[in-house]
Design a protein around this motif. Structure first.
Motif, short mmCIF file in Angstrom:
data_model
loop_
_atom_site.label_atom_id
_atom_site.label_comp_id
_atom_site.label_asym_id
_atom_site.label_seq_id
_atom_site.Cartn_x
_atom_site.Cartn_y
_atom_site.Cartn_z
N LYS A 84 27.35 38.09 49.21
CA LYS A 84 27.80 38.93 48.09
C LYS A 84 28.79 40.01 48.54
O LYS A 84 29.72 40.32 47.79
N THR A 85 28.62 40.56 49.75
CA THR A 85 29.58 41.55 50.22
C THR A 85 30.93 40.90 50.47
O THR A 85 31.98 41.45 50.11
N THR A 86 30.92 39.73 51.07
CA THR A 86 32.16 38.99 51.30
C THR A 86 32.85 38.68 49.97
O THR A 86 34.07 38.85 49.84
N LEU A 87 32.07 38.23 48.99
CA LEU A 87 32.65 37.91 47.68
C LEU A 87 33.17 39.17 46.98
O LEU A 87 34.21 39.14 46.32
N SER A 88 32.44 40.28 47.11
CA SER A 88 32.90 41.54 46.53
C SER A 88 34.26 41.92 47.11
O SER A 88 35.17 42.34 46.38
N ALA A 89 34.40 41.77 48.43
CA ALA A 89 35.65 42.11 49.09
C ALA A 89 36.77 41.16 48.69
O ALA A 89 37.89 41.59 48.38
N LEU A 90 36.49 39.87 48.68
CA LEU A 90 37.51 38.90 48.31
C LEU A 90 37.99 39.12 46.88
O LEU A 90 39.20 39.08 46.60
N PHE A 91 37.04 39.35 45.97
CA PHE A 91 37.42 39.53 44.57
C PHE A 91 38.22 40.82 44.39
O PHE A 91 39.22 40.84 43.66
N SER A 92 37.83 41.88 45.08
CA SER A 92 38.58 43.14 44.99
C SER A 92 40.00 42.96 45.50
O SER A 92 40.97 43.42 44.88
N ARG A 93 40.15 42.28 46.62
CA ARG A 93 41.47 42.05 47.19
C ARG A 93 42.30 41.14 46.29
O ARG A 93 43.53 41.31 46.16
N HIS A 94 41.65 40.17 45.67
CA HIS A 94 42.33 39.28 44.74
C HIS A 94 42.90 40.06 43.55
O HIS A 94 44.05 39.84 43.14
N LEU A 95 42.12 40.98 43.02
CA LEU A 95 42.57 41.80 41.89
C LEU A 95 43.72 42.71 42.29
O LEU A 95 44.71 42.86 41.55
N VAL A 96 43.59 43.36 43.45
CA VAL A 96 44.65 44.26 43.92
C VAL A 96 45.95 43.49 44.14
O VAL A 96 47.04 43.96 43.78
N ALA A 97 45.84 42.27 44.71
CA ALA A 97 47.04 41.47 44.96
C ALA A 97 47.75 41.10 43.66
O ALA A 97 48.97 40.91 43.63
N ALA A 98 46.97 41.04 42.56
CA ALA A 98 47.54 40.73 41.25
C ALA A 98 48.10 41.97 40.56
O ALA A 98 48.61 41.87 39.44
N GLY A 99 47.97 43.13 41.21
CA GLY A 99 48.51 44.36 40.64
C GLY A 99 47.59 45.10 39.71
O GLY A 99 48.02 46.03 39.02
N ALA A 100 46.31 44.72 39.68
CA ALA A 100 45.36 45.36 38.77
C ALA A 100 44.82 46.66 39.37
O ALA A 100 44.62 46.74 40.59
N PRO A 101 44.54 47.67 38.55
CA PRO A 101 43.85 48.86 39.03
C PRO A 101 42.41 48.51 39.38
O PRO A 101 41.68 47.97 38.56
N VAL A 102 41.99 48.81 40.60
CA VAL A 102 40.69 48.39 41.11
C VAL A 102 40.03 49.53 41.88
O VAL A 102 40.72 50.26 42.61
N LEU A 103 38.72 49.66 41.71
CA LEU A 103 37.92 50.51 42.57
C LEU A 103 36.73 49.69 43.03
O LEU A 103 35.97 49.16 42.21
N ALA A 104 36.56 49.55 44.33
CA ALA A 104 35.40 48.89 44.90
C ALA A 104 34.38 49.96 45.29
O ALA A 104 34.75 51.03 45.77
N ILE A 105 33.10 49.67 45.06
CA ILE A 105 32.03 50.61 45.40
C ILE A 105 30.99 49.88 46.24
O ILE A 105 30.48 48.83 45.83
N ASP A 106 30.69 50.45 47.41
CA ASP A 106 29.64 49.89 48.25
C ASP A 106 28.33 50.54 47.84
O ASP A 106 28.05 51.69 48.18
N GLY A 107 27.52 49.78 47.11
CA GLY A 107 26.23 50.25 46.65
C GLY A 107 25.07 49.56 47.33
O GLY A 107 23.96 49.52 46.80
#
Length: 333
Positions: free
Chosen positions: A13-36
């Motif tokens: 799940k941490t790997t997927l959280s990171a991949l998805f966050s990076r995927h969104l950023v690469a698409a130019g979307a505003p993103v905030l990732a939170i390590d909970g």
């Protein structure tokens, strides 16, 4: 949109959280990732190969200051001490826009691998034997409760492992929860617990199969989770190299990927497509602000009755503002 990644420990799940966050950023979307997660590894997962992880100043130790800031001039919250993790916003509360120009974001957001990141923080010596991790997650719960995020904005939270995510009302703060499951009996066991709790509160979940190596793996997941299986990721040499601190190999279909602007362009095509499917699922359902606020109030009242009234010596039901209207319009008042 707010997205949680949950699953059994070690599911990815941490790997997927990171991949998805990076995927969104690469698409130019505003993103905030939170390590909970109690195991704070999201900064490491976001860091490019060969670079040390950048960890922001944690939220947990500054919970009192965060409460004081978000309380604002809300007259229903009589003091910072009476503000608990579930206290919902009301008229006078200080509301937040995603990555806005405010002291909370300025203090607690750092960029990790190009992704804006917040972190709850780890246990320290003073916590051992006297506190649970949910006391630190209270800062995330308050943050999301006072955040007015708009369409096309994304908050991605890497949650605690297992069904422990249900130990607080935080699980109701999301538009969609991705449950990461390996194709094993243990991998899908958390799914059954989460599914039953989620249905009780109308929480949207979707299963993401991970570490799928063959057709039998995929058939197993389909048999165990049925229509809740949204997509799956196959074994990834790219991810393995990144987790070992090596420069990930180029995809055969994209030999020039290491120099491309998108850092995930060398990820296996099937896995890149799976990330696209995740975003499409998130975007398919607009935010229901009324439901979000209704759950916030419900869990605040539960906590008030269960322990917080006795702890604070107040009737914390009075903190609920019946005239508060949730949603973007509140930022214009």
């Amino acid at each position: 949109m707010r997205i949680a990644f949950v699953g059994k420990g070690g599911s990815g799940k941490t790997t997927l959280s990171a991949l998805f966050s990076r995927h969104l950023v690469a698409a130019g979307a505003p993103v905030l990732a939170i390590d909970g997660d109690i195991n704070q590894h999201l900064a490491e997962a976001l860091a490019p190969a060969g670079q040390a992880p950048v960890t922001p100043p944690p939220l947990g130790p500054r919970l009192h200051d965060i409460k004081a800031y978000l309380r604002g001039t809300n007259p229903r919250v009589t003091s910072t001490e009476s503000m608990i993790k579930t206290t919902p916003p009301g008229r006078g509360s200080r509301l937040l826009s995603l990555l806005g120009d405010d002291e909370l974001h300025a203090r607690h957001v750092s960029r990790a691998g190009g992704v804006p990141l917040m972190a709850t923080g780890e246990f320290d010596d003073s916590d051992l034997g006297v506190a649970c991790y949910h006391s630190k997650l209270g800062a995330v719960e308050l943050y999301l409760g006072h955040l007015i995020d708009g369409p096309g904005e994304y908050v991605v939270v890497d949650m605690t492992a297992g069904a422990d995510a249900f130990a607080s009302g935080l699980f109701t703060r999301f538009d969609l929860t991705f449950l990461v499951a390996e194709p094993t009996r243990k991998g899908v066991s958390v799914y059954r617990q989460y599914r039953d709790h989620a249905r009780e509160f109308g929480i949207r979940i979707a299963v993401v199969g991970n570490k799928v190596t063959c057709e039998e793996d995929l058939l197993f997941l389909k048999d165990q989770v049925g229509d809740d299986l949204l997509t799956h990721l196959v074994h990834s040499d790219w991810v393995r190299a990144a987790e070992q601190g090596r420069t990930p190999p180029a995809s055969p279909s994209a030999p020039d990927a290491p120099s491309a602007p998108d850092p995930l362009s060398a990820l296996e095509p099937h896995n890149r497509h799976a990330l696209t499917v995740l975003r499409e699922a998130v975007d398919a359902h607009p935010r229901d602000w009324d439901r979000l606020h209704r759950h916030a109030v419900e869990f605040h009242l539960r906590n008030a009755r269960s322990w917080a009234d006795a702890r604070t010596g107040e009737d914390l039901a009075a903190q609920v503002d019946p005239e508060y209207v949730p949603g973007p319009a509140t930022l214009l008042l």
